[in-house]
Design a protein around this motif. Sequence first.
Motif, mmCIF file in Angstrom:
data_model
loop_
_atom_site.group_PDB
_atom_site.id
_atom_site.type_symbol
_atom_site.label_atom_id
_atom_site.label_comp_id
_atom_site.label_asym_id
_atom_site.label_seq_id
_atom_site.Cartn_x
_atom_site.Cartn_y
_atom_site.Cartn_z
ATOM 1 N N PHE A 119 37.385 31.516 24.183
ATOM 2 C CA PHE A 119 37.756 32.881 24.558
ATOM 3 C C PHE A 119 38.690 33.462 23.507
ATOM 4 C CE2 PHE A 119 37.003 30.401 28.379
ATOM 5 C CZ PHE A 119 36.189 31.207 29.151
ATOM 6 N N ILE A 120 38.375 34.662 23.024
ATOM 7 C CA ILE A 120 39.278 35.382 22.125
ATOM 8 C C ILE A 120 39.914 36.515 22.917
ATOM 9 C CG2 ILE A 120 39.524 36.664 19.971
ATOM 10 C CD1 ILE A 120 36.972 35.381 18.959
ATOM 11 N N GLU A 121 41.253 36.533 22.979
ATOM 12 C CA GLU A 121 41.983 37.568 23.711
ATOM 13 C C GLU A 121 41.560 37.637 25.177
ATOM 14 O OE1 GLU A 121 44.853 38.669 22.758
ATOM 15 O OE2 GLU A 121 44.464 40.754 22.248
ATOM 16 N N GLY A 122 41.427 36.497 25.801
ATOM 17 C CA GLY A 122 41.043 36.469 27.206
ATOM 18 C C GLY A 122 40.927 35.032 27.671
ATOM 19 N N GLY A 123 40.345 34.846 28.856
ATOM 20 C CA GLY A 123 40.146 33.508 29.399
ATOM 21 C C GLY A 123 41.229 33.137 30.390
ATOM 22 N N PRO A 124 40.911 32.190 31.274
ATOM 23 C CA PRO A 124 41.890 31.755 32.274
ATOM 24 C C PRO A 124 43.070 31.056 31.614
ATOM 25 C CG PRO A 124 39.902 30.396 32.350
ATOM 26 C CD PRO A 124 39.616 31.516 31.424
ATOM 27 N N ILE A 150 41.687 31.687 21.681
ATOM 28 C CA ILE A 150 42.303 32.262 20.494
ATOM 29 C C ILE A 150 43.048 33.507 20.962
ATOM 30 C CG2 ILE A 150 41.932 33.318 18.244
ATOM 31 C CD1 ILE A 150 41.236 30.365 18.247
ATOM 32 N N GLN A 151 44.360 33.528 20.777
ATOM 33 C CA GLN A 151 45.163 34.615 21.302
ATOM 34 C C GLN A 151 45.983 35.283 20.203
ATOM 35 O OE1 GLN A 151 45.289 35.385 24.929
ATOM 36 N NE2 GLN A 151 43.411 34.248 24.570
ATOM 37 N N ILE A 152 46.338 36.538 20.427
ATOM 38 C CA ILE A 152 47.305 37.231 19.588
ATOM 39 C C ILE A 152 48.583 37.352 20.421
ATOM 40 C CG2 ILE A 152 46.636 39.566 20.324
ATOM 41 C CD1 ILE A 152 47.537 38.655 16.731
ATOM 42 N N ASP A 153 49.721 37.156 19.803
ATOM 43 C CA ASP A 153 50.988 37.230 20.540
ATOM 44 C C ASP A 153 51.366 38.699 20.722
ATOM 45 O OD1 ASP A 153 53.453 36.864 21.696
ATOM 46 O OD2 ASP A 153 54.049 35.241 20.353
ATOM 47 N N ASN A 154 50.718 39.337 21.685
ATOM 48 C CA ASN A 154 50.927 40.766 21.932
ATOM 49 C C ASN A 154 52.364 41.080 22.322
ATOM 50 O OD1 ASN A 154 48.171 42.054 21.739
ATOM 51 N ND2 ASN A 154 47.707 40.461 23.234
ATOM 52 N N GLU A 155 52.935 40.246 23.162
ATOM 53 C CA GLU A 155 54.293 40.524 23.653
ATOM 54 C C GLU A 155 55.306 40.452 22.513
ATOM 55 O OE1 GLU A 155 57.380 39.008 27.137
ATOM 56 O OE2 GLU A 155 55.212 38.822 27.399
ATOM 57 N N ARG A 187 45.181 28.593 20.430
ATOM 58 C CA ARG A 187 45.785 28.902 19.143
ATOM 59 C C ARG A 187 46.263 30.347 19.163
ATOM 60 N NH1 ARG A 187 41.498 26.095 14.850
ATOM 61 N NH2 ARG A 187 41.400 24.060 15.904
ATOM 62 N N CYS A 188 47.563 30.517 18.938
ATOM 63 C CA CYS A 188 48.169 31.850 19.055
ATOM 64 C C CYS A 188 48.520 32.379 17.665
ATOM 65 C CB CYS A 188 49.417 31.781 19.930
ATOM 66 S SG CYS A 188 50.082 33.400 20.357
ATOM 67 N N PHE A 189 48.052 33.580 17.364
ATOM 68 C CA PHE A 189 48.293 34.212 16.073
ATOM 69 C C PHE A 189 49.355 35.307 16.216
ATOM 70 C CE2 PHE A 189 44.365 32.102 15.421
ATOM 71 C CZ PHE A 189 44.226 31.907 14.056
ATOM 72 N N GLN A 190 50.169 35.444 15.182
ATOM 73 C CA GLN A 190 51.224 36.450 15.194
ATOM 74 C C GLN A 190 50.767 37.730 14.482
ATOM 75 O OE1 GLN A 190 54.105 36.153 16.848
ATOM 76 N NE2 GLN A 190 53.450 34.110 17.508
ATOM 77 N N PRO A 191 50.987 38.897 15.088
ATOM 78 C CA PRO A 191 50.721 40.157 14.373
ATOM 79 C C PRO A 191 51.831 40.403 13.357
ATOM 80 C CG PRO A 191 51.650 40.614 16.525
ATOM 81 C CD PRO A 191 51.490 39.119 16.455
ATOM 82 N N HIS A 192 51.545 41.236 12.358
ATOM 83 C CA HIS A 192 52.518 41.501 11.293
ATOM 84 C C HIS A 192 52.816 42.996 11.219
ATOM 85 C CE1 HIS A 192 51.965 37.381 9.993
ATOM 86 N NE2 HIS A 192 50.653 37.578 9.957
ATOM 87 N N LEU A 193 54.091 43.328 11.092
ATOM 88 C CA LEU A 193 54.497 44.727 10.997
ATOM 89 C C LEU A 193 54.142 45.275 9.612
ATOM 90 C CD1 LEU A 193 55.982 47.195 12.120
ATOM 91 C CD2 LEU A 193 58.133 46.190 11.293
#
Length: 333
Positions: free
Chosen positions: A144-149, A157-162, A320-326
Amino acid sequence: MTTISDIAKKANVSRTLVSRVLNNKPGVSPENRQKILSIMEETHYVPSGLARSLVTQKTGAIGVIMDELCNEFFLKLIAGLQDAGEQHNYHVLFCSSRSHPETKMKYVDYFSQGRTDGIITYGSNLDNEELFHYMAKQPVPCVFIEGGPDNGNCNRIQIDNEQGAYEATRYLIAQGRKNIIHVTGDMNYTASLERLNGFVHAMRDSHIPITADSILYADFFEESAYRQITELLERDIHPDAVFAGADKTAYGVLRALMNAGISIPGETAVIGFDDDTPDSRDIIFPGLSTMRQPMYEMGCAAVELLLAAIRDPAHQPETRCFQPHLILRETCK
């Protein structure tokens, strides 16, 4: 059409020996291997993918279910998925669900019935909860990318939105902005909720009050944000900064500010999220500061995670959590 039996008869060997050559297995003398390969070349033999999959129990294909395929925002993700698949000699089959959970479920059924070795799906729509659990029960591995239980039993595969939202808001605060407004994305998506939480935490950590006008609920389109900010300005409320939960939303904010003659970033700074393009192509916007998602890298990681699960049925699920970049541009320099 030439078959394995034809090759075996011409080479005066068994079908098993021909199969060993096809699958590059040991147990074949150099002389026989060369003879079989020469006959294959002479007869223009093409191995049957279906027959090979019946023997190996592998299709050599991955199914990818997206919300949309024509959205420019997903192009880097799609490229990452395709490049990583090709690097590992896998065919990547894409389909679009148009954000309908029922359509996604139909594609899950199609891909999981011996047509692919695994499935990747993108999307964090809260309406997909039933789909997430349904996918987790399939006979093929899923990512699951950006979702899943969120139970630790699935590959994600997640993005650290918070954290990304927190960083964006803290940057605005560090620039001396105090009257900061958050215009959300579509609240039917987990990503929007997480970005709202990041904004709230950053404001509270800086002891800045959150009022009834601090949060405007919008969606992922310009028009909704444009109306919200226009109405706010008409009530003589002038934020000195706006953090938008999506770049599409941020462009609606910019359009409203520009129409009202407000200088950007002098009077109001703006940061979005996604590193996306505007819907309005007839308007010249200032360069939008944003939280960029590493979409290409996320696509590659999703394929690698799926292949690890395909190769090893005992593979422990990972997140696996990915960090967004400013990315700083004109709207808040």
